[in-house]
Design an enzyme around this catalytic site. Sequence first.
Site, PDB file in Angstrom:
ATOM      1  N   GLN A 191       0.844  -1.208   0.000  1.00 12.13           N
ATOM      2  CA  GLN A 191       0.000   0.000   0.000  1.00 12.13           C
ATOM      3  C   GLN A 191       0.872   1.249   0.000  1.00 12.13           C
ATOM      4  O   GLN A 191       1.521   1.551   1.000  1.00 12.13           O
ATOM      5  CB  GLN A 191      -0.866  -0.021   1.269  1.00 12.13           C
ATOM      6  CG  GLN A 191      -1.744   1.188   1.457  1.00 12.13           C
ATOM      7  CD  GLN A 191      -2.454   1.163   2.813  1.00 12.13           C
ATOM      8  OE1 GLN A 191      -1.975   0.535   3.771  1.00 12.13           O
ATOM      9  NE2 GLN A 191      -3.588   1.818   2.906  1.00 12.13           N
ATOM     10  N   GLY A 192       0.883   1.971  -1.105  1.00  6.46           N
ATOM     11  CA  GLY A 192       1.701   3.183  -1.214  1.00  6.46           C
ATOM     12  C   GLY A 192       0.882   4.426  -0.955  1.00  6.46           C
ATOM     13  O   GLY A 192       0.520   5.151  -1.895  1.00  6.46           O
ATOM     14  N   TYR A 193       0.544   4.660   0.295  1.00  2.65           N
ATOM     15  CA  TYR A 193      -0.224   5.856   0.673  1.00  2.65           C
ATOM     16  C   TYR A 193       0.705   6.884   1.341  1.00  2.65           C
ATOM     17  O   TYR A 193       0.887   7.969   0.843  1.00  2.65           O
ATOM     18  CB  TYR A 193      -1.336   5.493   1.672  1.00  2.65           C
ATOM     19  CG  TYR A 193      -2.619   4.954   1.092  1.00  2.65           C
ATOM     20  CD1 TYR A 193      -2.665   4.297  -0.125  1.00  2.65           C
ATOM     21  CD2 TYR A 193      -3.818   5.082   1.784  1.00  2.65           C
ATOM     22  CE1 TYR A 193      -3.868   3.800  -0.628  1.00  2.65           C
ATOM     23  CE2 TYR A 193      -5.021   4.593   1.293  1.00  2.65           C
ATOM     24  CZ  TYR A 193      -5.040   3.954   0.089  1.00  2.65           C
ATOM     25  OH  TYR A 193      -6.226   3.461  -0.399  1.00  2.65           O
ATOM     26  N   SER A 194       1.275   6.500   2.516  1.00  2.00           N
ATOM     27  CA  SER A 194       1.998   7.477   3.341  1.00  2.00           C
ATOM     28  C   SER A 194       3.249   7.999   2.659  1.00  2.00           C
ATOM     29  O   SER A 194       3.915   7.277   1.920  1.00  2.00           O
ATOM     30  CB  SER A 194       2.408   6.832   4.669  1.00  2.00           C
ATOM     31  OG  SER A 194       1.295   6.296   5.313  1.00  2.00           O
ATOM     32  N   SER A 254       4.554  -1.305   4.116  1.00  2.00           N
ATOM     33  CA  SER A 254       4.691  -2.691   4.599  1.00  2.00           C
ATOM     34  C   SER A 254       4.836  -3.634   3.414  1.00  2.00           C
ATOM     35  O   SER A 254       4.109  -3.494   2.412  1.00  2.00           O
ATOM     36  CB  SER A 254       3.462  -3.116   5.407  1.00  2.00           C
ATOM     37  OG  SER A 254       3.252  -2.239   6.474  1.00  2.00           O
ATOM     38  N   GLU A 283      -9.471  -1.573   5.474  1.00  2.00           N
ATOM     39  CA  GLU A 283      -8.315  -1.722   6.368  1.00  2.00           C
ATOM     40  C   GLU A 283      -8.763  -1.609   7.820  1.00  2.00           C
ATOM     41  O   GLU A 283      -8.368  -2.405   8.669  1.00  2.00           O
ATOM     42  CB  GLU A 283      -7.263  -0.650   6.057  1.00  2.00           C
ATOM     43  CG  GLU A 283      -6.048  -0.735   6.974  1.00  2.00           C
ATOM     44  CD  GLU A 283      -4.921   0.231   6.595  1.00  2.00           C
ATOM     45  OE1 GLU A 283      -5.206   1.271   5.971  1.00  2.00           O
ATOM     46  OE2 GLU A 283      -3.771  -0.066   6.930  1.00  2.00           O
TER      47      GLU A 283
HETATM   48  C1  LIG Z   1       3.320  -0.884  11.455  1.00  2.00           C
HETATM   49  C2  LIG Z   1       2.946   0.148  10.438  1.00  2.00           C
HETATM   50  C3  LIG Z   1       2.682  -0.240   9.149  1.00  2.00           C
HETATM   51  C4  LIG Z   1       2.357   0.721   8.194  1.00  2.00           C
HETATM   52  N1  LIG Z   1       2.134   0.307   6.914  1.00  2.00           N
HETATM   53  C5  LIG Z   1       1.847   1.235   5.972  1.00  2.00           C
HETATM   54  C6  LIG Z   1       1.687   0.835   4.609  1.00  2.00           C
HETATM   55  O1  LIG Z   1       1.797  -0.341   4.265  1.00  2.00           O
HETATM   56  N2  LIG Z   1       1.426   1.785   3.693  1.00  2.00           N
HETATM   57  C7  LIG Z   1       1.282   3.107   4.027  1.00  2.00           C
HETATM   58  O2  LIG Z   1       1.015   3.905   3.149  1.00  2.00           O
HETATM   59  N3  LIG Z   1       1.458   3.525   5.300  1.00  2.00           N
HETATM   60  C8  LIG Z   1       1.740   2.623   6.280  1.00  2.00           C
HETATM   61  N4  LIG Z   1       1.930   3.025   7.583  1.00  2.00           N
HETATM   62  C9  LIG Z   1       1.910   4.451   7.885  1.00  2.00           C
HETATM   63  C10 LIG Z   1       0.731   4.915   8.703  1.00  2.00           C
HETATM   64  O3  LIG Z   1      -0.432   4.945   7.934  1.00  2.00           O
HETATM   65  C11 LIG Z   1       1.107   6.300   9.264  1.00  2.00           C
HETATM   66  O4  LIG Z   1       2.192   6.111  10.142  1.00  2.00           O
HETATM   67  C12 LIG Z   1      -0.037   6.930   9.989  1.00  2.00           C
HETATM   68  O5  LIG Z   1      -1.063   7.288   9.113  1.00  2.00           O
HETATM   69  C13 LIG Z   1       0.422   8.196  10.754  1.00  2.00           C
HETATM   70  O6  LIG Z   1       1.116   9.065   9.923  1.00  2.00           O
HETATM   71  P1  LIG Z   1       2.559   9.630  10.318  1.00  2.00           P
HETATM   72  O7  LIG Z   1       3.420   8.469  10.711  1.00  2.00           O
HETATM   73  O8  LIG Z   1       3.023  10.491   9.193  1.00  2.00           O
HETATM   74  O9  LIG Z   1       2.331  10.498  11.611  1.00  2.00           O
HETATM   75  P2  LIG Z   1       1.766  11.984  11.673  1.00  2.00           P
HETATM   76  O10 LIG Z   1       0.549  12.110  10.843  1.00  2.00           O
HETATM   77  O11 LIG Z   1       2.887  12.936  11.405  1.00  2.00           O
HETATM   78  O12 LIG Z   1       1.337  12.070  13.181  1.00  2.00           O
HETATM   79  C14 LIG Z   1       2.268  12.307  14.243  1.00  2.00           C
HETATM   80  C15 LIG Z   1       1.477  12.440  15.542  1.00  2.00           C
HETATM   81  O13 LIG Z   1       0.575  13.558  15.474  1.00  2.00           O
HETATM   82  C16 LIG Z   1      -0.768  13.130  15.721  1.00  2.00           C
HETATM   83  N5  LIG Z   1      -1.682  13.891  14.856  1.00  2.00           N
HETATM   84  C17 LIG Z   1      -1.532  14.142  13.529  1.00  2.00           C
HETATM   85  N6  LIG Z   1      -2.595  14.841  13.069  1.00  2.00           N
HETATM   86  C18 LIG Z   1      -3.431  15.017  14.114  1.00  2.00           C
HETATM   87  C19 LIG Z   1      -4.707  15.654  14.281  1.00  2.00           C
HETATM   88  N7  LIG Z   1      -5.331  16.234  13.257  1.00  2.00           N
HETATM   89  N8  LIG Z   1      -5.284  15.638  15.515  1.00  2.00           N
HETATM   90  C20 LIG Z   1      -4.659  15.039  16.563  1.00  2.00           C
HETATM   91  N9  LIG Z   1      -3.441  14.421  16.474  1.00  2.00           N
HETATM   92  C21 LIG Z   1      -2.848  14.405  15.270  1.00  2.00           C
HETATM   93  C22 LIG Z   1      -0.799  11.660  15.352  1.00  2.00           C
HETATM   94  O14 LIG Z   1      -1.827  10.970  16.014  1.00  2.00           O
HETATM   95  C23 LIG Z   1       0.591  11.207  15.823  1.00  2.00           C
HETATM   96  O15 LIG Z   1       0.576  10.953  17.211  1.00  2.00           O
HETATM   97  C24 LIG Z   1       2.277   2.085   8.552  1.00  2.00           C
HETATM   98  C25 LIG Z   1       2.540   2.477   9.872  1.00  2.00           C
HETATM   99  C26 LIG Z   1       2.870   1.524  10.802  1.00  2.00           C
HETATM  100  C27 LIG Z   1       3.151   1.988  12.203  1.00  2.00           C
END
Ligand SMILES: Cc1cc2nc3c(=O)[nH]c(=O)nc-3n(C[C@H](O)[C@H](O)[C@H](O)COP(=O)(O)OP(=O)(O)OC[C@H]3O[C@@H](n4cnc5c(N)ncnc54)[C@H](O)[C@@H]3O)c2cc1C
Length: 396
Positions: free
Chosen positions: A130-133, A165, A248
């Site tokens: 999944q290429g989202y983040s 992942s 998901e």
């Molecule tokens: C084990 C694992 C597997 C993953 N696999 C994939 C994958 O296969 N493909 C993919 O695309 N992504 C994947 N991800 C990424 C995941 O979707 C992101 O880590 C997640 O969406 C959070 O984004 P970020 O890490 O950029 O944190 P950020 O968005 O930068 O957040 C940082 C902190 O700020 C808080 N925060 C942010 N915005 C708000 C708000 N509006 N209100 C309150 N708090 C807020 C968050 O809760 C967090 O605590 C994976 C992550 C993990 C941990």
Amino acid sequence: MDLELAPDDRAFRDELRKWLARNVKKRATSKPRTLEPGAEGTVEGQRAWQRKLHDAGYVGIGWPREFGGRGASLMQQVILGEELSRHGAPGIIGILSVQMVGPTLIQWGTEAQKKRYLPKILTAEEIWCQGYSEPGAGSDLAALQTRAVLDGDHYVVNGQKIWTSNAHFADWMFCLVRTDPEAPKHRGISYILIDMKTPGITVRPLVQMTKDAQFNEVFLDNVRVPASNIVGEPNHGWWVANTTLQHERNMLGSPTHSANLFDGLLRIARARRKNGRRATEDPVTRQQLAALKTEVEAMRLNFYRNLTEAMRGKEPGVEASITKLNITSLNHRLAEAVLELLGPYGSLYRGSKHLVDDGFWPYELMFSLGMIIGGGTSQIQKNIIAQRGLGLPRAN
Ligand SMILES: Cc1cc2nc3c(=O)[nH]c(=O)nc-3n(C[C@H](O)[C@H](O)[C@H](O)COP(=O)(O)OP(=O)(O)OC[C@H]3O[C@@H](n4cnc5c(N)ncnc54)[C@H](O)[C@@H]3O)c2cc1C
């Protein structure tokens, strides 16, 4: 809510139990398996396991028959999940493919896309990531910057994905790209399918606190992707992406894993001593066990409530967020409770001969933290519940 199984469902469960008894190796202890696809055995071994399950008719059972599923009811899908877990069967390696991109293609894909991709998803011949983040787009996913520019009948993709992942062994990626940088941010995104063997893709593994490298950075440098690989209309990818996200969230919300973790906790509590007596006789531990068991049961009943609603045709709403928020936190606290009981042994990890349950519990403690973040963090789920469920104003 009727907790008795209908005759058809009971017959399905009994047939499944017989198959599992013949095909899943008995394990020495009742310790739970992790849900993470990359965690056990080799990729090839896991592909073979999925193929075997598929040959027996137990992969993608909720998919319509015309696409290789059984058109099974929601109830039978739940029975399958519960029985696989009860028999200690490994998870399937193509879980993101079967549970996320497959149903999305069934809803949004062209006939040609369905025909091309769906059969190989079921057999694990092709695994998806999944290429989202992106580094600057996680919770605020619509801020993504990876660009796709039309050049003849191809898009040229440039940018970077992160936390992807399974990208290190995936054959395909379902990916969000910006195709119209001038449009408001949710409206300029497209959902595109990228063959991971295309020139210009570099995958760099990221090592997690578990010491495994199950997710990656993915760099896209002038990657040429056929325009026919867009799912839905160009620039309407946000809606397609949300279908995948909904699937998901449902996938991350099954209470069976929590129930298994609790069984493991209880087994360990019965075997350990605390303050000179069996841990299960210690009043503080008993309180803690009762509180956790209550939460596990509450989530199980909540799951059945959601299931009943879904069987009546109600679209999932904030329920998926409530489940994801609570179950991921509960799993983490269950692992924490085990480590507390194990004392110094609990922190032993790979390589020690004194490991309890092969080091499963510290692994689970660390792994479950990731689940609190992945698929939308707890804070984001709380925002959804507050705004969409309780009608509270947005906090700016
Ligand atoms: C084990 C694992 C597997 C993953 N696999 C994939 C994958 O296969 N493909 C993919 O695309 N992504 C994947 N991800 C990424 C995941 O979707 C992101 O880590 C997640 O969406 C959070 O984004 P970020 O890490 O950029 O944190 P950020 O968005 O930068 O957040 C940082 C902190 O700020 C808080 N925060 C942010 N915005 C708000 C708000 N509006 N209100 C309150 N708090 C807020 C968050 O809760 C967090 O605590 C994976 C992550 C993990 C941990």
